[in-house]
Design an enzyme around this catalytic site. Structure first.
Site, PDB file in Angstrom:
ATOM      1  N   GLU A 296     -25.132  -7.780  33.268  1.00  0.00           N
ATOM      2  CA  GLU A 296     -24.114  -8.399  34.113  1.00  0.00           C
ATOM      3  C   GLU A 296     -24.487  -9.836  34.477  1.00  0.00           C
ATOM      4  O   GLU A 296     -24.363 -10.250  35.623  1.00  0.00           O
ATOM      5  CB  GLU A 296     -23.879  -7.560  35.369  1.00  0.00           C
ATOM      6  N   ASP A 370     -21.565   4.163  35.476  1.00  0.00           N
ATOM      7  CA  ASP A 370     -21.882   3.446  36.707  1.00  0.00           C
ATOM      8  C   ASP A 370     -21.470   4.220  37.959  1.00  0.00           C
ATOM      9  O   ASP A 370     -20.473   3.855  38.592  1.00  0.00           O
ATOM     10  CB  ASP A 370     -21.174   2.080  36.694  1.00  0.00           C
ATOM     11  N   GLU A 398     -19.605   3.124  46.629  1.00  0.00           N
ATOM     12  CA  GLU A 398     -18.847   2.074  45.958  1.00  0.00           C
ATOM     13  C   GLU A 398     -17.617   2.630  45.246  1.00  0.00           C
ATOM     14  O   GLU A 398     -16.550   2.024  45.278  1.00  0.00           O
ATOM     15  CB  GLU A 398     -19.772   1.370  44.941  1.00  0.00           C
TER      16      GLU A 398
HETATM   17  O1  GCW Z   1     -22.234  -0.629  40.296  1.00  0.00           O
HETATM   18  C1  GCW Z   1     -22.274  -1.923  39.784  1.00  0.00           C
HETATM   19  C2  GCW Z   1     -21.848  -2.774  40.919  1.00  0.00           C
HETATM   20  C3  GCW Z   1     -22.556  -4.083  41.035  1.00  0.00           C
HETATM   21  C4  GCW Z   1     -24.050  -3.829  40.895  1.00  0.00           C
HETATM   22  C5  GCW Z   1     -24.304  -3.244  39.530  1.00  0.00           C
HETATM   23  C6  GCW Z   1     -25.762  -2.872  39.330  1.00  0.00           C
HETATM   24  C7  GCW Z   1     -25.875  -4.884  42.000  1.00  0.00           C
HETATM   25  O2  GCW Z   1     -20.467  -2.963  40.871  1.00  0.00           O
HETATM   26  O3  GCW Z   1     -22.239  -4.614  42.293  1.00  0.00           O
HETATM   27  O4  GCW Z   1     -24.821  -4.973  41.112  1.00  0.00           O
HETATM   28  O5  GCW Z   1     -23.582  -2.067  39.356  1.00  0.00           O
HETATM   29  O6  GCW Z   1     -26.091  -1.714  39.539  1.00  0.00           O
HETATM   30  O7  GCW Z   1     -26.541  -3.718  38.961  1.00  0.00           O
END
Ligand code: GCW
Length: 705
Positions: A296, A370, A398
């Site tokens: 990311e 995720d 989240e």
């Molecule tokens: O779950 C996703 C999130 C990001 C997060 C990323 C990660 C810290 O949307 O906000 O960043 O994963 O785990 O690195």
């Protein structure tokens, strides 16, 4: 005087009554007077050694017993027993008992009744503190403490919270206020709340905290911030909590004045060695680094044509001489990679098995995408027997309704931990990978992305505290029962009355499945709004990257819905052991809870219930909504057992959840119906609003971004 009695009785009843207003600050360490029948006999606490940890152990025990028994002081008196705390090396009285402490290891303990004495003993002071919290839990839950013979030791070595806290006080994906760490006033001002944070963590065995976000700033590694972290480490030390930091891979450039962060460059290696030395001078028991690299947009070794092994081992070499570790995250995926995102972590890491240093732990999210409401377990579990593999759970919600939806995550964690990887034949559960038993690994880790902030109740809502609690308990024992843990939590947090505990535990245990049903039933995933991740947006497409859209994952069209991950599709199933791959691939054996995770199916596909996929999907959404309505009714009935303040907050949040569950149902159905082109099953109400309406909703100020 006699006339005063009724008044005094009323007053003391009001003080002792469980319905006194409470703000949730005390968490589960809520030492309110127990009903008389449940109060243990009075006990005195024998003198113990004066070490920092034994001091806090003793203070906690006194505070707990005084509160729970309503006594002014833990009293002596006829028939009063004694509680003896300590280690064989620190206390001759403990040594004389010759307790079986071998299995207790570094952090475990024994609690035993010996005549009129209850002894809480361990090999090290921290074990005594953990034992004290266990003892208090028994008292709090009304379990009886007269004849005890308990031995407990953590199965996992590192039980860590990961704070995604930024230096400006914001918290990425945080829904419980601002960061607890007042970086601005540290190190000079140490908020007393840091002590309560440490107490809460120690009470559930959490022994480490990564203080800053994995999307890290290099500033965290500069001298002023090391001093701030050191101040927190000083506060946490008596509670057995080590401090760790997220390290930004490009720090040698940003704060080291170098032109590169290439892990094979000698100057870069020298930077990290010096940085580690500097940190350990300030924090001698510093735990190590957590790294998000080449994921990311974060920098990493691949920026220099190097590998994850090169990057992780370089940092491991820097902290290794000090006893530190590196937690290297496997949450990597690239938009330049056309392959199924669910496959990328495995594809990148599996080939490196056996090449990481002994003090590197690969930190793997529970599922391959995720933190979705439901994911099958990550295929890396069991696939890297020659590497340390740690678990990363998310405690903050989240993807599960933020702070306002009541979703107890215990069943999610337990489902993952109990999953059988078949890596070394049947019984090779994820729990056995994570606790190291499967491959005889000793450097073990369970990490949880914290849900803690400056909200008075710490976690955003009373029930979100349960997720912090169950995380710690399962990290200590990944084979424990999330239902038993829910019962302990409910008794400690609210009331031991079975008329409260039974329905509330049932509500908690069903809450995660309810969320799956109203958000992403039958194996759907990643259907939330873009960026903020709030609310439904199964239509979402376009944007910067395909793997951040919803349509990438639902693959819904006129012909059907679902992501084909069988051999005919992305073949993600091949990353699992053959037994598991076969089960997931075969429509006759795949759990329907994972159906659309692994299969793309026509709308008229017949589910095991006999319903068509379309009808069944709609039914699931409605079932989720109905379950939330049921939770609202259960909670309303429990008003007599809960103080008005906490009851009211939970009731309001359940009303929000009920509204948002309908929103998820209605918006999802409105969208998918444009593709399925089928009528709703009989009796199913149509969406309340038009698809256009749901698609028009914007949330520029949603929290946590
Ligand atoms: O779950 C996703 C999130 C990001 C997060 C990323 C990660 C810290 O949307 O906000 O960043 O994963 O785990 O690195």
């Amino acid at each position: 005087m006699r006339g005063l009695w009724p008044l005094l009785a009323l007053l003391s009843a009001a003080l002792a009554s469980p319905v006194r207003a409470e703000d949730g600050y005390d968490l589960w360490l809520r030492y309110r007077p127990l009903p008389a029948a449940q109060r243990p006999a009075p006990r005195t606490i024998a003198p113990s050694a004066d070490t920092p940890t034994l001091k806090v152990a003793r203070a906690e025990l006194e505070r707990g017993l005084q509160g729970l028994t309503g006594a002014a002081r833990a009293q002596a008196g006829a028939g009063a027993g004694t509680i003896l705390l300590g280690t064989p090396t620190g206390s001759s009285a403990v040594a004389a008992l010759h307790l079986p402490l071998q299995a207790a290891g570094e952090e475990g303990y024994v609690i035993r009744t010996v005549g009129a004495t209850t002894v809480i003993a361990a090999n090290r002071d921290i074990g005594v503190l953990y034992g004290v919290f266990h003892y208090l839990r028994l008292v709090q839950t009304g379990a009886g403490v007269d004849r005890l013979d308990i031995a407990s030791a953590p199965k996992v070595r590192r039980r860590l919270l990961n704070h995604w806290d930024n230096l400006d006080g914001s918290v990425e994906r945080g829904y419980a206020g601002a960061s607890l760490w007042d970086w601005w006033k540290l190190p000079d001002y140490r908020d007393p709340r840091y002590v309560d944070y440490a107490r809460a963590n120690a009470s559930i065995g959490i022994n480490g905290a990564v203080l800053n976000n994995v999307n890290a700033k290099a500033d965290s590694l500069t001298a002023p911030y090391i001093a701030k972290a050191a101040a927190l480490a000083d506060v946490f030390r008596p509670y057995g909590i080590k401090v760790y930091l997220s390290a930004r891979f490009s720090a040698p450039i940003e704060i080291g004045g170098l032109k590169t962060a290439d892990p094979l460059d000698p100057a870069v290696r020298a930077f990290w060695t010096a940085k580690a030395d500097e940190i350990y001078r300030a924090i001698p028991d510093f735990g190590g680094f957590l790294v998000k690299a080449n994921s990311e947009g974060q920098p990493g070794p691949q920026d220099y044509g190097r590998t994850h092994v090169d990057g992780a081992n370089m940092l491991a070499d820097a902290v290794g001489p000090h006893g530190g570790i590196v937690m290297w995250r496997a949450f990597v995926y690239s938009h330049e990679q056309p392959d199924d995102r669910a496959k990328q972590g495995y594809s990148e890491f599996k080939p490196f098995d056996g090449q990481f240093r002994d003090n590197v732990v690969i930190q793997v999210k529970n599922g391959p995408i995720d933190f979705q409401p439901r994911e099958p377990f990550h295929p890396l579990f069991g696939a890297m027997p020659k590497s340390n593999l740690g678990m990363e759970f998310q405690i903050t919600k989240e993807y599960l309704g933020f702070a306002t939806h009541l979703v107890y995550l215990g069943p999610l964690y337990e489902e993952v931990l109990k999953s059988d990887t078949y890596a070394r034949g049947p019984g090779s559960t994820v729990a056995k990978v994570v606790d190291g038993a499967l491959d005889g690994r000793r450097e073990t880790l369970v990490a949880g992305v914290a849900n803690i902030g400056t909200d008075r109740n710490w976690s955003g809502s009373p029930f979100d505290q349960a997720n912090w609690y169950v995380f710690g308990r399962l990290a200590w024992d990944p084979e424990a029962s999330s239902r038993d843990i829910a019962a302990d939590w409910a008794k400690m947090t609210f009331s031991t009355d079975p008329r409260f505990v039974t329905p509330v535990v049932a509500m908690m245990m069903g809450s995660r499945e309810a969320a799956v049903d109203y958000m992403t039933p039958l194996g759907l995933h990643h259907q939330m709004g873009n960026g903020h991740h709030y609310g439904p947006a199964p239509w979402y497409s376009g944007g910067a990257r395909a793997d951040w859209t919803s349509v990438y994952y639902n693959k819904a069209s006129r012909d059907g819905i679902g992501f084909d991950r069988t051999a005919a599709g992305s073949n993600a199933v091949a990353q699992y052991a053959p037994e598991v791959a076969r089960r997931f691939s075969d429509l006759k054996t795949v759990d329907e809870k994972d159906l659309l995770w692994f299969h793309h199916l026509p709308w008229d596909y017949r589910l095991r219930s006999g319903a068509t996929l379309w009808d069944g999907l709609v039914g699931c959404y409605s079932q989720g909504v109905a379950a939330v309505d049921g939770m609202g009714r259960t909670w309303a009935d429990l008003a007599p057992y809960v103080d008005r303040e906490r009851h009211g907050q939970v009731a309001s949040f359940l009303a929000i959840q009920a509204r948002e569950a309908r929103w998820w149902r209605d918006a999802s159905i409105a969208y998918f119906q444009t593709l399925s082109q089928r009528p709703l099953p009989p009796g199913e109400p149509p969406p309340a609003r038009s698809l256009d309406y749901y698609q028009s909703l914007q949330f520029p100020y949603a929290p946590g971004i």
